[in-house]
Scaffold this motif. Structure first.
Motif, PDB file in Angstrom:
ATOM      1  N   VAL A  87      35.310  98.574  12.503  1.00 58.06           N
ATOM      2  CA  VAL A  87      36.709  98.770  12.121  1.00 58.06           C
ATOM      3  C   VAL A  87      36.797  99.181  10.651  1.00 58.06           C
ATOM      4  N   GLY A  88      35.934  98.598   9.808  1.00 58.34           N
ATOM      5  CA  GLY A  88      35.901  99.027   8.409  1.00 58.34           C
ATOM      6  C   GLY A  88      35.542 100.500   8.278  1.00 58.34           C
ATOM      7  N   GLU A  89      34.601 100.967   9.092  1.00 53.36           N
ATOM      8  CA  GLU A  89      34.244 102.383   9.095  1.00 53.36           C
ATOM      9  C   GLU A  89      35.409 103.237   9.596  1.00 53.36           C
ATOM     10  N   LEU A  90      36.136 102.750  10.583  1.00 55.55           N
ATOM     11  CA  LEU A  90      37.250 103.519  11.139  1.00 55.55           C
ATOM     12  C   LEU A  90      38.414 103.624  10.160  1.00 55.55           C
ATOM     13  N   VAL A  91      38.636 102.584   9.368  1.00 54.76           N
ATOM     14  CA  VAL A  91      39.695 102.646   8.346  1.00 54.76           C
ATOM     15  C   VAL A  91      39.398 103.769   7.364  1.00 54.76           C
ATOM     16  N   TRP A  92      38.132 103.850   6.909  1.00 52.59           N
ATOM     17  CA  TRP A  92      37.743 104.922   5.985  1.00 52.59           C
ATOM     18  C   TRP A  92      37.789 106.282   6.669  1.00 52.59           C
ATOM     19  N   ALA A 122      34.678  87.343  24.617  1.00 47.06           N
ATOM     20  CA  ALA A 122      35.051  86.344  23.605  1.00 47.06           C
ATOM     21  C   ALA A 122      35.473  87.007  22.305  1.00 47.06           C
ATOM     22  N   ALA A 123      34.735  88.043  21.867  1.00 48.06           N
ATOM     23  CA  ALA A 123      35.088  88.732  20.621  1.00 48.06           C
ATOM     24  C   ALA A 123      36.443  89.411  20.747  1.00 48.06           C
ATOM     25  N   VAL A 124      36.725  89.998  21.912  1.00 47.93           N
ATOM     26  CA  VAL A 124      38.026  90.635  22.137  1.00 47.93           C
ATOM     27  C   VAL A 124      39.139  89.604  22.070  1.00 47.93           C
ATOM     28  N   HIS A 125      38.925  88.439  22.674  1.00 50.42           N
ATOM     29  CA  HIS A 125      39.952  87.397  22.667  1.00 50.42           C
ATOM     30  C   HIS A 125      40.181  86.838  21.265  1.00 50.42           C
ATOM     31  N   ILE A 126      39.097  86.683  20.487  1.00 44.85           N
ATOM     32  CA  ILE A 126      39.239  86.182  19.114  1.00 44.85           C
ATOM     33  C   ILE A 126      40.121  87.108  18.292  1.00 44.85           C
ATOM     34  N   ALA A 127      39.938  88.424  18.470  1.00 46.73           N
ATOM     35  CA  ALA A 127      40.739  89.391  17.709  1.00 46.73           C
ATOM     36  C   ALA A 127      42.186  89.400  18.160  1.00 46.73           C
ATOM     37  N   LYS A 128      42.432  89.192  19.450  1.00 49.05           N
ATOM     38  CA  LYS A 128      43.784  89.305  19.986  1.00 49.05           C
ATOM     39  C   LYS A 128      44.558  87.998  19.941  1.00 49.05           C
ATOM     40  N   GLU A 140      34.367  83.670   8.218  1.00 50.02           N
ATOM     41  CA  GLU A 140      35.014  84.072   6.970  1.00 50.02           C
ATOM     42  C   GLU A 140      36.318  84.819   7.238  1.00 50.02           C
ATOM     43  N   VAL A 141      37.242  84.680   6.296  1.00 49.89           N
ATOM     44  CA  VAL A 141      38.574  85.264   6.448  1.00 49.89           C
ATOM     45  C   VAL A 141      38.509  86.778   6.555  1.00 49.89           C
ATOM     46  N   ASP A 142      37.538  87.420   5.856  1.00 49.13           N
ATOM     47  CA  ASP A 142      37.501  88.884   5.845  1.00 49.13           C
ATOM     48  C   ASP A 142      37.261  89.457   7.238  1.00 49.13           C
ATOM     49  N   CYS A 143      36.632  88.660   8.118  1.00 50.87           N
ATOM     50  CA  CYS A 143      36.396  89.160   9.473  1.00 50.87           C
ATOM     51  C   CYS A 143      37.701  89.333  10.239  1.00 50.87           C
ATOM     52  N   HIS A 144      38.717  88.556   9.876  1.00 47.25           N
ATOM     53  CA  HIS A 144      39.958  88.587  10.639  1.00 47.25           C
ATOM     54  C   HIS A 144      40.847  89.774  10.291  1.00 47.25           C
ATOM     55  N   PHE A 145      40.371  90.661   9.416  1.00 48.31           N
ATOM     56  CA  PHE A 145      41.147  91.872   9.184  1.00 48.31           C
ATOM     57  C   PHE A 145      41.121  92.765  10.428  1.00 48.31           C
ATOM     58  N   VAL A 146      40.177  92.480  11.349  1.00 48.42           N
ATOM     59  CA  VAL A 146      40.178  93.156  12.648  1.00 48.42           C
ATOM     60  C   VAL A 146      41.491  92.890  13.356  1.00 48.42           C
ATOM     61  N   ARG A 147      41.931  91.620  13.330  1.00 44.83           N
ATOM     62  CA  ARG A 147      43.196  91.258  13.968  1.00 44.83           C
ATOM     63  C   ARG A 147      44.360  91.988  13.310  1.00 44.83           C
ATOM     64  N   THR A 148      44.298  92.133  11.974  1.00 47.18           N
ATOM     65  CA  THR A 148      45.369  92.831  11.253  1.00 47.18           C
ATOM     66  C   THR A 148      45.451  94.290  11.684  1.00 47.18           C
ATOM     67  N   LYS A 149      44.294  94.972  11.752  1.00 45.86           N
ATOM     68  CA  LYS A 149      44.285  96.379  12.161  1.00 45.86           C
ATOM     69  C   LYS A 149      44.681  96.533  13.619  1.00 45.86           C
ATOM     70  N   LEU A 150      44.396  95.527  14.425  1.00 50.22           N
ATOM     71  CA  LEU A 150      44.817  95.557  15.823  1.00 50.22           C
ATOM     72  C   LEU A 150      46.336  95.467  15.926  1.00 50.22           C
ATOM     73  N   GLN A 151      46.933  94.593  15.112  1.00 50.57           N
ATOM     74  CA  GLN A 151      48.386  94.438  15.114  1.00 50.57           C
ATOM     75  C   GLN A 151      49.089  95.648  14.504  1.00 50.57           C
ATOM     76  N   GLN A 152      48.427  96.306  13.533  1.00 47.96           N
ATOM     77  CA  GLN A 152      49.014  97.487  12.907  1.00 47.96           C
ATOM     78  C   GLN A 152      48.930  98.721  13.799  1.00 47.96           C
ATOM     79  N   GLY A 153      48.137  98.656  14.843  1.00 44.81           N
ATOM     80  CA  GLY A 153      48.039  99.773  15.778  1.00 44.81           C
ATOM     81  C   GLY A 153      46.966 100.786  15.449  1.00 44.81           C
ATOM     82  N   LEU A 154      46.072 100.469  14.491  1.00 44.97           N
ATOM     83  CA  LEU A 154      44.991 101.403  14.175  1.00 44.97           C
ATOM     84  C   LEU A 154      43.970 101.450  15.305  1.00 44.97           C
ATOM     85  N   ILE A 155      43.681 100.278  15.888  1.00 39.82           N
ATOM     86  CA  ILE A 155      42.663 100.208  16.935  1.00 39.82           C
ATOM     87  C   ILE A 155      43.214  99.495  18.154  1.00 39.82           C
TER      88      ILE A 155
END
Length: 422
Positions: A321-326, A350-356, A368-383
């Motif tokens: 997801v970090g690569e996709l943002v760039w 399990a990983a899909v459920h953790i993000a959603k 770590e908190v930085d991993c949860h930016f996946v959830r943020t990008k999921l909610q923003q509609g990027l992925i």
């Protein structure tokens, strides 16, 4: 290299011409903005002791040289209306209405492409007046990447580099193997006899690392062998030779970029939990496709130990997801409107459920908190995260050593060919 592969893929899919320029003595064109002195060169006899030369222009070998050359080139291009990318400073572009021209620079090698052939034609003499360039015509060879044009696309390979590598290490007539690493053998950091000359191993792995710019099939192998650069041992060198035997099987292998005008981005990510026998760290891998053409991939050992396979998979999702943002920002500068959300395929429910689902707090409080930016990008509609079966996971080749049959099957799905498909 991701920028170069993306630009070439975009040009092929949109039918743009690709041109290449080479700058003569690029580093000598830079202007020094500070006083720099050097000792007298050998053979120059001067009266008096302690005399030095004050440089008026940059020279090869100065720490400032590459920076000064880039500043001179950037100022020249900007004076002609070009803007340097904020996402990758090696990329310049000029947009005026329907006119698009892109300039990719790597030291003294330049790629030109775009829709406005008149602008490209006028840029060449302009740069020649400024720097003395060689117009090499259509793009065929760039940074060791060979571009082979076909009616249905282009094949990007490093055939010459591979053949030279086999010749340098005397593996031209060796027996071949069907996979880069033996899936049964486990390499340890402290097992085996230390090499008397570690530079031999380091040189080989360094060249294999450069080769992985087009040979994604050896990305995991190179990542794995790179873990032993500090104190290489005989089993490590034997495994590196195994990679050479695999390369001998087909030195012309490369990635195929088709002319299909599909610019949609998709990604695959995977991990192998606690695979490192020394540190028990996991290995992550991801692949990003533009249509059916690979443009970005990576195999990397995770920085921390994951307590579960779900956590290891979640960290793999974070990396892609970090690569996709760039990449989404880069494509925006390349005038490609990504179809959002971008599909990210993961074979861990399990990983899909953790993000959603943030209700999974008890199982994820140690992550770590930085991993949860996946959830943020999921909610923003990027992925959008989608689960796939392990058998359909294309990123599997970046996380573990596979058998020859499974390895060959995956390469066909990854559009890795020695010649374009019929």
């Amino acid at each position: 290299m991701t920028t170069v592969r993306t630009l070439i893929s975009l040009a092929v899919k949109k039918g743009w011409d690709l041109y290449q320029l080479d700058v003569n003595n690029a580093f000598l064109h830079g202007d020094l903005n500070e006083e720099v002195f050097m000792t007298l060169p050998q053979g120059l006899a001067m009266v008096g002791k302690g005399m030095v030369c004050r440089l008026k222009k940059s020279l090869y070998g100065l720490k400032q040289t590459s920076r000064q050359w880039y500043d001179k080139l950037a100022s020249s291009l900007c004076s002609k209306g070009y803007t340097h990318s904020n996402i990758d400073y090696s990329l310049f572009y000029k947009k005026q209405g329907c006119s698009l021209v892109f300039v990719a620079v790597y030291v003294d090698d330049i790629i030109l492409t775009g829709t406005d052939l008149e602008e490209i034609a006028s840029l060449k003499p302009f740069l020649h007046d400024q720097f003395r360039i060689n117009d090499l015509g259509k793009l065929h060879y760039f940074l060791g990447l060979e571009i082979l044009y076909r009616p249905d696309g282009v094949l990007i390979s490093q055939r010459k580099f591979t053949l030279d590598l086999l010749k340098e290490f005397d593996f031209v007539d060796c027996k071949t193997t069907t996979s880069p690493l033996d899936p049964v053998e486990k390499l340890m950091a402290t097992e085996g006899t230390l090499l008397s000359d570690p530079t031999h191993y380091r040189k080989l792995v360094g060249k294999l690392n450069f080769l992985s710019n087009t040979r994604m099939d050896i990305a995991y192998s190179v990542q794995h062998l790179s873990q032993f650069m500090q104190s290489p041992r005989e089993p490590h060198l034997k495994a590196a030779y195994h990679v050479l035997r695999y390369l001998k099987q087909d030195p012309t292998l490369g990635i195929f970029v088709s002319t299909k005008p599909d610019l949609n981005i998709s990604a695959f990510c995977d991990s192998d939990w606690a695979t490192c026998p020394d540190s028990r760290k996991s290995v992550s891998g991801y692949l990003v496709l533009m249509g059916d053409s690979p443009i970005s991939w990576k195999s990397k050992k995770q920085a921390t130990v994951s307590l579960s396979s779900a956590e290891a998979e979640y960290r793999a999702v974070r990396q892609v997801v970090g690569e996709l943002v760039w990449l989404e920002r880069l494509l925006d500068e390349l005038t490609v409107q990504c179809s959002l959300p971008i599909s990210v395929f993961c074979d861990s429910q399990a990983a899909v459920h953790i993000a959603k689902n943030p209700v999974f707090h008890e199982r994820t409080k140690h992550i770590e908190v930085d991993c949860h930016f996946v959830r943020t990008k999921l909610q923003q509609g990027l992925i959008t995260l989608q689960h796939i079966s392990t058998g359909s996971q294309l990123a599997d080749v970046f996380t573990k050593a596979l058998t020859g049959v499974k390895h060959a099957t995956l390469l066909g799905k990854l559009f890795v060919f020695s010649s374009p498909p019929t």
